[in-house]
Write a protein that holds these residues in place. Structure first.
Motif, PDB file in Angstrom:
ATOM      1  N   UNK A   1     -13.865   0.238  -4.163  1.00 42.36           N
ATOM      2  CA  UNK A   1     -13.993   0.156  -5.629  1.00 42.36           C
ATOM      3  C   UNK A   1     -14.608   1.420  -6.196  1.00 42.36           C
ATOM      4  N   UNK A   2     -15.641   1.935  -5.539  1.00 40.92           N
ATOM      5  CA  UNK A   2     -16.297   3.138  -6.045  1.00 40.92           C
ATOM      6  C   UNK A   2     -15.392   4.362  -5.959  1.00 40.92           C
ATOM      7  N   UNK A   3     -14.514   4.402  -4.964  1.00 47.52           N
ATOM      8  CA  UNK A   3     -13.631   5.551  -4.807  1.00 47.52           C
ATOM      9  C   UNK A   3     -12.488   5.533  -5.821  1.00 47.52           C
TER      10      UNK A   3
ATOM     11  N   UNK B   1      -7.983   6.570  13.005  1.00 41.71           N
ATOM     12  CA  UNK B   1      -8.706   6.958  11.795  1.00 41.71           C
ATOM     13  C   UNK B   1      -8.093   6.360  10.545  1.00 41.71           C
ATOM     14  N   UNK B   2      -7.630   5.115  10.606  1.00 37.09           N
ATOM     15  CA  UNK B   2      -7.065   4.481   9.423  1.00 37.09           C
ATOM     16  C   UNK B   2      -5.835   5.223   8.945  1.00 37.09           C
ATOM     17  N   UNK B   3      -5.804   5.543   7.657  1.00 37.15           N
ATOM     18  CA  UNK B   3      -4.653   6.269   7.108  1.00 37.15           C
ATOM     19  C   UNK B   3      -4.984   7.729   6.830  1.00 37.15           C
ATOM     20  N   UNK B   4      -6.161   8.203   7.228  1.00 36.62           N
ATOM     21  CA  UNK B   4      -6.540   9.593   7.028  1.00 36.62           C
ATOM     22  C   UNK B   4      -6.895  10.249   8.339  1.00 36.62           C
ATOM     23  N   UNK B   5      -7.973  10.993   8.333  1.00 32.72           N
ATOM     24  CA  UNK B   5      -8.474  11.601   9.558  1.00 32.72           C
ATOM     25  C   UNK B   5      -9.992  11.625   9.496  1.00 32.72           C
ATOM     26  N   UNK B   6     -10.615  11.585  10.660  1.00 29.92           N
ATOM     27  CA  UNK B   6     -12.071  11.462  10.738  1.00 29.92           C
ATOM     28  C   UNK B   6     -12.645  12.554  11.617  1.00 29.92           C
ATOM     29  N   UNK B   7     -13.754  13.123  11.178  1.00 29.04           N
ATOM     30  CA  UNK B   7     -14.505  14.093  11.971  1.00 29.04           C
ATOM     31  C   UNK B   7     -15.937  13.584  12.064  1.00 29.04           C
ATOM     32  N   UNK B   8     -16.393  13.350  13.280  1.00 29.41           N
ATOM     33  CA  UNK B   8     -17.776  12.912  13.502  1.00 29.41           C
ATOM     34  C   UNK B   8     -18.572  14.117  13.992  1.00 29.41           C
TER      35      UNK B   8
ATOM     36  N   UNK C   1     -11.600   1.367   6.766  1.00 31.61           N
ATOM     37  CA  UNK C   1     -10.909   0.268   6.078  1.00 31.61           C
ATOM     38  C   UNK C   1     -10.595   0.643   4.630  1.00 31.61           C
ATOM     39  N   UNK C   2     -11.519   1.323   3.976  1.00 29.38           N
ATOM     40  CA  UNK C   2     -11.283   1.708   2.581  1.00 29.38           C
ATOM     41  C   UNK C   2     -10.228   2.800   2.470  1.00 29.38           C
ATOM     42  N   UNK C   3      -9.995   3.549   3.558  1.00 31.68           N
ATOM     43  CA  UNK C   3      -9.000   4.628   3.521  1.00 31.68           C
ATOM     44  C   UNK C   3      -7.578   4.095   3.405  1.00 31.68           C
ATOM     45  N   UNK C   4      -7.378   2.806   3.646  1.00 25.90           N
ATOM     46  CA  UNK C   4      -6.045   2.229   3.448  1.00 25.90           C
ATOM     47  C   UNK C   4      -5.666   2.240   1.974  1.00 25.90           C
TER      48      UNK C   4
END
Length: 347
Positions: free
Chosen positions: A284-286, A91-98, A53-56
């Motif tokens: 906010x922190x990012x 993965x929102x607006x980025x990409x995710x690796x688990x 969600x924050x990646x938006x």
């Protein structure tokens, strides 16, 4: 799009990321940072959802590091890396690796994460829970410009807060601090309207809520006045009162949503102070990747310098509230050292 990789390597994960981007028609990388999440299976879903969600607001490569506990001695000796790559709408607006690290590999997570970091981009490491005693000296934390912890998720939040103050390094921050940003903004704006000097203050909230302690330490550090820490049933932070030579300034939020600001000689006014979701706090922190000097000064101030809750008057029929670490500085310091030693020994 999701790609599952079993018994894989960092090189194969990078190849899967490139293949995934090409498959969805976006070969270019438009991400601004790498966010590394260190968590466990129990909390992975919530942490990944908040990061997505924050990646938006901050398009990023999200790397979730999940260390799988091996039950048998033989499996603990075996090292295996499983991964799940998510690109596009998954993965929102980025990409995710688990990443799921098995066996001995779990003790060398930095060697797996390092090849997956975006080149020439800032790195942020977030521990939703079970943060190391000294994040800057952690192998993963050493890769990052910013290190985010959350003392509220600890078993003993106030002891954890004391550890954060003792081991602070530039770049460290805490979501317990982020939660009080609207409170700090509102209180600063209220003081701008008051020409009178503040002579004392009090912060009221739940007994084990580190945000209350941080707000009290911030006020005491910035104003140079005694600040009393009192308890309530919550939710969270419920009231701040500042005594000035012109009267009392009160910010009261009894329901965790709407607060009332009261000032001498002015009508009461409603203020929106809704308790925010983790995704909003993370976003906010990012927004800032430089050291937060205000947080550093507040967390180093120490809860032992705050006044504890007052006992009720004799004959009132009420039991005095249980002592908190804020009221027992010796116990807090001892517990903080013990917690730090345990975490260091468990590395």
């Amino acid at each position: 799009m999701k790609i599952d990789l079993t018994e894989t390597t960092s090189s194969k994960i990078n190849q899967a990321l490139v293949s995934g981007r090409r498959a969805i028609g976006t070969p270019a990388i438009g991400m601004v940072l790498t966010l590394v999440i260190v968590t466990d299976e129990e909390n992975a879903y919530d942490a990944l959802k908040a990061a997505s969600d924050s990646s938006r607001e901050h398009p990023s490569r999200i790397i979730a590091v999940i260390k799988r506990v091996s039950r048998s001695p033989r499996s603990r000796r075996d090292a295996r890396l499983d991964a799940e790559v998510r690109v596009g709408s998954d993965s929102g607006t980025g990409e995710t690796v688990v990443l799921r690290l098995h066996g001995e590999l779990a003790n060398h997570a930095q060697s797996v994460v390092l090849p997956l970091l975006l080149p020439d981009a800032p790195v942020v490491v977030w521990w939703p829970q079970d943060a190391p005693a000294d994040p800057a000296k952690d192998p993963l934390g050493a890769l990052a410009q910013r290190r985010i912890t959350d003392t509220y998720s600890a078993a003993r939040p106030l002891d954890e807060l004391a550890v954060r103050g003792a081991t602070y390094s530039p770049g460290d921050t805490d979501l317990a601090w982020t939660r009080i940003t609207p409170w700090r903004s509102m209180l600063a704006a209220a003081l701008d309207q008051q020409a009178a000097e503040v002579v004392a203050a009090s912060v009221e909230g739940e007994s084990d809520n580190p945000s209350c302690e941080l707000l009290a330490m911030w006020l005491a550090d910035r104003l140079g006045v005694p600040v009393e820490r009192t308890q309530s049933n919550g939710p969270g932070l419920t009231a701040v009162r500042m005594e000035t030579r012109n009267g009392t300034v009160t910010l009261h939020r009894p329901d965790g949503s709407l607060a009332t600001l009261s000032m001498e000689g002015q009508p009461d006014r409603g203020v929106a102070l809704k308790r925010r979701e983790t995704a909003e706090l993370l976003a906010e922190e990012l927004r800032r990747l430089d050291p937060d000097n205000t947080y550093a000064s507040a967390v180093k101030f120490g809860t032992d310098k705050l006044a504890g809750p007052e006992a009720p008057a004799a004959g009132s029929g009420e039991k005095p509230p249980a002592a908190t670490p804020a009221a027992t500085p010796a116990a807090t310091a001892a517990a903080a050292k013990k917690t730090a030693a345990k975490k260091a020994a468990s590395k």
